[in-house]
Motif scaffolding. Sequence first.
Motif, PDB file in Angstrom:
ATOM      1  N   ASN A   1       0.617  -0.892   0.337  1.00 52.83           N
ATOM      2  CA  ASN A   1      -0.171  -0.095   0.122  1.00 52.83           C
ATOM      3  C   ASN A   1       1.224   1.186  -0.168  1.00 52.83           C
ATOM      4  O   ASN A   1       0.355   1.941   0.233  1.00 52.83           O
ATOM      5  CB  ASN A   1      -0.766  -0.098   1.135  1.00 52.83           C
ATOM      6  N   ASP A   2       2.083   1.311  -0.737  1.00 52.39           N
ATOM      7  CA  ASP A   2       3.158   2.714  -0.669  1.00 52.39           C
ATOM      8  C   ASP A   2       3.648   2.058  -1.889  1.00 52.39           C
ATOM      9  O   ASP A   2       4.315   0.501  -2.262  1.00 52.39           O
ATOM     10  CB  ASP A   2       3.601   2.270   0.692  1.00 52.39           C
ATOM     11  N   PRO A   3       3.651   3.395  -3.016  1.00 49.99           N
ATOM     12  CA  PRO A   3       4.761   2.963  -3.882  1.00 49.99           C
ATOM     13  C   PRO A   3       6.343   3.264  -3.910  1.00 49.99           C
ATOM     14  O   PRO A   3       6.398   2.783  -5.244  1.00 49.99           O
ATOM     15  CB  PRO A   3       3.826   4.253  -4.440  1.00 49.99           C
ATOM     16  N   THR A   4       6.668   3.086  -3.384  1.00 54.31           N
ATOM     17  CA  THR A   4       7.875   3.710  -2.401  1.00 54.31           C
ATOM     18  C   THR A   4       9.354   2.274  -3.410  1.00 54.31           C
ATOM     19  O   THR A   4      10.212   3.039  -4.589  1.00 54.31           O
ATOM     20  CB  THR A   4       8.684   3.873  -1.198  1.00 54.31           C
ATOM     21  N   LEU A   5       8.624   1.337  -3.296  1.00 53.10           N
ATOM     22  CA  LEU A   5       9.485   0.540  -4.149  1.00 53.10           C
ATOM     23  C   LEU A   5       9.454   0.893  -5.854  1.00 53.10           C
ATOM     24  O   LEU A   5      10.173   0.746  -6.608  1.00 53.10           O
ATOM     25  CB  LEU A   5       8.761  -0.916  -4.055  1.00 53.10           C
ATOM     26  N   PHE A   6       8.023   1.305  -6.359  1.00 53.79           N
ATOM     27  CA  PHE A   6       8.625   1.249  -8.087  1.00 53.79           C
ATOM     28  C   PHE A   6       8.817   3.268  -8.225  1.00 53.79           C
ATOM     29  O   PHE A   6       9.558   2.737  -8.716  1.00 53.79           O
ATOM     30  CB  PHE A   6       7.058   1.810  -8.245  1.00 53.79           C
ATOM     31  N   VAL A   7       8.999   4.160  -6.905  1.00 48.37           N
ATOM     32  CA  VAL A   7       9.190   4.799  -7.095  1.00 48.37           C
ATOM     33  C   VAL A   7      11.025   5.851  -7.271  1.00 48.37           C
ATOM     34  O   VAL A   7      11.416   5.782  -8.133  1.00 48.37           O
ATOM     35  CB  VAL A   7       8.980   6.140  -5.724  1.00 48.37           C
ATOM     36  N   GLU A   8      11.462   4.063  -6.210  1.00 48.30           N
ATOM     37  CA  GLU A   8      12.348   4.578  -6.521  1.00 48.30           C
ATOM     38  C   GLU A   8      13.391   3.475  -7.506  1.00 48.30           C
ATOM     39  O   GLU A   8      14.853   2.821  -7.079  1.00 48.30           O
ATOM     40  CB  GLU A   8      13.394   4.537  -5.000  1.00 48.30           C
ATOM     41  N   SER A   9      12.313   3.777  -8.322  1.00 49.10           N
ATOM     42  CA  SER A   9      13.026   1.860  -8.703  1.00 49.10           C
ATOM     43  C   SER A   9      14.133   2.596 -10.790  1.00 49.10           C
ATOM     44  O   SER A   9      14.552   1.449 -10.291  1.00 49.10           O
ATOM     45  CB  SER A   9      12.394   1.095  -9.388  1.00 49.10           C
ATOM     46  N   GLU A  10      14.043   3.506 -10.374  1.00 53.28           N
ATOM     47  CA  GLU A  10      15.085   3.940 -11.390  1.00 53.28           C
ATOM     48  C   GLU A  10      16.759   3.468 -11.413  1.00 53.28           C
ATOM     49  O   GLU A  10      17.716   3.206 -12.177  1.00 53.28           O
ATOM     50  CB  GLU A  10      15.427   5.493 -11.527  1.00 53.28           C
TER      51      GLU A  10
END
Length: 360
Positions: free
Chosen positions: A250-259
């Motif tokens: 329920n937190d998009p951090t893994l995507f947000v940091e994925s670069e």
Amino acid sequence: MSAGQAQATPAAPTTEASSKSIPATQKSWRVTGSGDIDKVLKFGDVPVPKLKKGDILVKVQAAALNPVGHKVLKLLPGFIARRAKAHEFEIAGVVVDANGTEFKEGDEIFGAIPVLSVFQNGYGALAQYTAVSAQQAILRPKNVTPTQAAGLSIAGLTAYQGLIDIAKLEAGQSVFINGGSTAVGSFAIQLAKAKGAHVAVSASGKNEQYVRNLGADEFFDYTKAPLHEQLLAADPNPKYHVFLEAVGMNDPTLFVESEKYLAPGGVFLDVGPQGGYLKFFWKVFLQPSWLGGTKRKWKLIALDVKKEYLVAFAKLVEEGKVKPLVDSVFSFEDTLKAYERIKTSRATGKVVVKVDPTAE
Ligand SMILES: NC(=O)c1ccc[n+]([C@@H]2O[C@H](COP(=O)([O-])OP(=O)(O)OC[C@H]3O[C@@H](n4cnc5c(N)ncnc54)[C@H](OP(=O)(O)O)[C@@H]3O)[C@@H](O)[C@H]2O)c1
């Protein structure tokens, strides 16, 4: 059966099944309203379903549970939830009315009944007899039992659709699987290894051996530090070609940091956020890269139970490249106890209900 035990004993020969022996009513676990599953799921008598063109009638041997089975009953309005005379979405069983399809009576199959169909047509997996589209069932591989096969189609095909169909994973590429011990993640590890990929996995420390036994090459313990921080510190080279989020965060951090850890043409696959929708919507769909948005592709896996996936997946099972994963088996009467197990979010493999007590 112990947690995560993967069996591969030969299946019993085709079972006798005569349409003459089909009763008019049967036992099922029906949904009586919206809310907590232990309050709204009731055991009782319902009619045996009438078939539409293209459906087969299946005498259910075993049904497998899914997290969406209990979550969806809190989201649906009561008048829709009550349409399910039998709940849940995946089975193994015996065809008792082939209804002019490619199947014949006595065929032993496994397959899935999509969530929408259960609430449209009224019949899911937790019944002695159910209707399944002939397009969403396939002959059960002979090296797996009904109890093992019941849990192959939803989590297995979700992993298949994501890695093979959407991400087009290739041999030699590397994939990160967040939640390697979820049913989806455990099938994904096996599929990625069968494809010849390098597989990195996160799970809690107690499941390290479980995911390594399935083929994980690298392991990250998500309980030690936030996973995105561990991945930034690891600075993988080459970066992952595919990132599969197989938990339902329920937190998009893994995507947000994925670069920092996903290759420029790579794809971030998501089984579906489970909350924090506003933040997800902004971070994933709206925020442009010049305002700090993530320059990576995000794709939702919305399972579409296609025959071609079932055929390809069953072949991998037959070849022994993908093993069934059974966490625990409960009797039909103990279905609410089976839900207690899946609701812990600690299962390793599928939670199965033996609808026919004589099923292997
Ligand atoms: N999009 C679709 O079409 C689709 C289809 C099927 C499933 N799903 C979704 O996919 C998700 C997984 O379903 P499932 O049936 O595979 O689940 P599951 O097998 O019930 O998941 C249980 C596992 O989750 C692990 N886990 C719990 N929290 C974790 C975390 N924060 N990080 C890593 N692992 C964690 C647990 O391991 P530990 O004890 O080590 O924490 C446990 O082994 C669910 O959200 C489900 O709704 C979506």
